[in-house]
Enzyme design. Structure first.
Site, short mmCIF file in Angstrom:
data_model
loop_
_atom_site.label_atom_id
_atom_site.label_comp_id
_atom_site.label_asym_id
_atom_site.label_seq_id
_atom_site.Cartn_x
_atom_site.Cartn_y
_atom_site.Cartn_z
N CYS A 129 0.83 -1.21 0.00
CA CYS A 129 0.00 0.00 0.00
C CYS A 129 0.87 1.26 0.00
CB CYS A 129 -0.92 -0.02 1.22
SG CYS A 129 -1.91 1.47 1.34
N CYS A 132 -0.48 4.15 2.16
CA CYS A 132 -0.33 3.95 3.61
C CYS A 132 1.13 4.15 4.04
CB CYS A 132 -0.74 2.54 4.02
SG CYS A 132 -2.19 1.90 3.23
N ASP A 133 2.06 3.61 3.28
CA ASP A 133 3.45 3.51 3.74
C ASP A 133 4.46 4.38 2.99
OD1 ASP A 133 2.55 1.58 5.53
OD2 ASP A 133 2.86 -0.05 4.11
#
Ligand code: NAP
Length: 299
Positions: A129, A132-133
């Site tokens: 992701c 997200c990261d």
């Protein structure tokens, strides 16, 4: 007892809830993780008709708020099985529920590469992701693996944070949109590594590189990166329904455009069913079709 139980709170499930609630039915939605589905990982959605541009997170949040405002009840419980009958049953980690009709909208989960140490290095360089990261890799070199829209969007998104983005794809043509490929070509810090597969993850406690095999030249090389974003598509998660519901060889629920499964009163909507186009628009459309079919079945 609810009129309709919806399993999965992604675009298809939440769209189904909106249609069923507006038709006057009571709805319980079960979700095992977070609501929103896969689209929350997409930085920018530019192909949903009527919305020029929106983040996947904002899109999902809007759907969720719309469904809840109409009266949807969302329960964070894992569904372990379903039963057919005059009254249908849904078994979850929290208990057993009865309903008149069921809509399966379980979507799909990220496909792993299947390399040694892939699972062990999740959170230590490996991610599925980018939204997200990605921020963890600010100013560092990363690789994205895949050739679909997710990989293309991830590469573009990461190029805004990272010093260098290697986009590794197993063919010389991308599956994702040509318009997006053209955008990537304008970015100086994105390098295409085509006709190539990742053969090894390098690094001890943290990822430090990937070994890549060029399938045309037969040569292998080490690309030094701190992060690898794997974006090679999705796999369905329908095993819990397999005793009752017919799945195809890949595990997708066999259902056509009418969203009907082999069991009357049980419908499948969105990415979890057999279909050729898996998009936000088709997920939302399935939600509407399945919900109205479920309402007609109950009435
Ligand atoms: P996808 O379209 O299925 O693409 C998966 C990519 O991974 C393909 O390029 C495939 O290569 C490659 N791949 C598959 N297995 C592999 C393996 N074992 N090793 C190396 N490479 C592998 O998946 P996606 O990009 O996640 O997209 C899923 C669906 O969501 C698509 O319909 C996509 O259009 C849609 N989507 C839409 C949006 C949007 O509308 N904004 C955003 C993201 C995704 P090949 O090409 O060689 O098969």
């Amino acid at each position: 007892m609810a009129d309709i139980v919806i399993i999965g709170a992604g675009t298809a499930g939440l769209s189904a809830a909106i249609y069923a609630l507006r038709a006057g039915k009571s709805v319980i939605i079960f979700e095992q993780l977070a609501y929103g589905g896969q689209i929350i990982n997409t930085p920018e959605v530019e192909n949903y008709p009527g919305i020029k541009s929106i983040s996947g997170f904002d899109f999902a949040q809007g759907l969720y708020e719309q469904a809840v405002a109409l009266g949807a009840e969302l329960k964070f419980e894992q569904v372990t099985g379903i039963e057919d009958g005059a009254v249908k049953k849904v078994k979850t980690s929290g208990g057993e529920y009865e309903c008149g009709a069921i809509i399966l909208a379980t979507g799909a989960k990220n496909r792993p590469l299947g390399l040694d140490r892939e699972q062990e290095l999740i959170g230590s360089g490996i991610s599925y992701c980018a939204t997200c990261d990605g921020a963890f890799f600010k100013g560092r070199a990363v690789a994205v693996n895949g050739g679909g829209n997710t990989a293309l969007e991830d590469a573009l998104f990461l190029s805004n944070y990272c010093s260098k983005v290697y986009l590794i794809h197993r063919r010389d043509e991308f599956r994702g949109e040509a318009k997006q490929v053209e955008k990537l070509k304008t970015k100086e810090n994105i390098e295409f590594v085509l006709n190539s597969t990742i053969t090894e993850l390098v690094g001890d406690d943290e990822l430090s590189g990937v070994k890549v095999l060029d399938k045309v030249s037969g040569e292998s090389r080490l690309i030094e990166v701190d992060g690898l974003f794997i974006a090679i598509g999705q796999m369905p998660e329908n095993a819990a329904f397999a005793p009752l519901i017919t799945l195809d060889g890949a595990g997708y629920i066999v259902a056509g455009e009418d969203c009907k499964t082999n069991v009357e009163g049980i419908f499948a909507a969105g990415d979890c069913r057999t279909k050729t186009v898996r998009q936000l628009t088709t997920a939302a459309a399935d939600g509407a079709v399945a919900a109205l079919a479920a309402c007609a079945y109950i009435d």
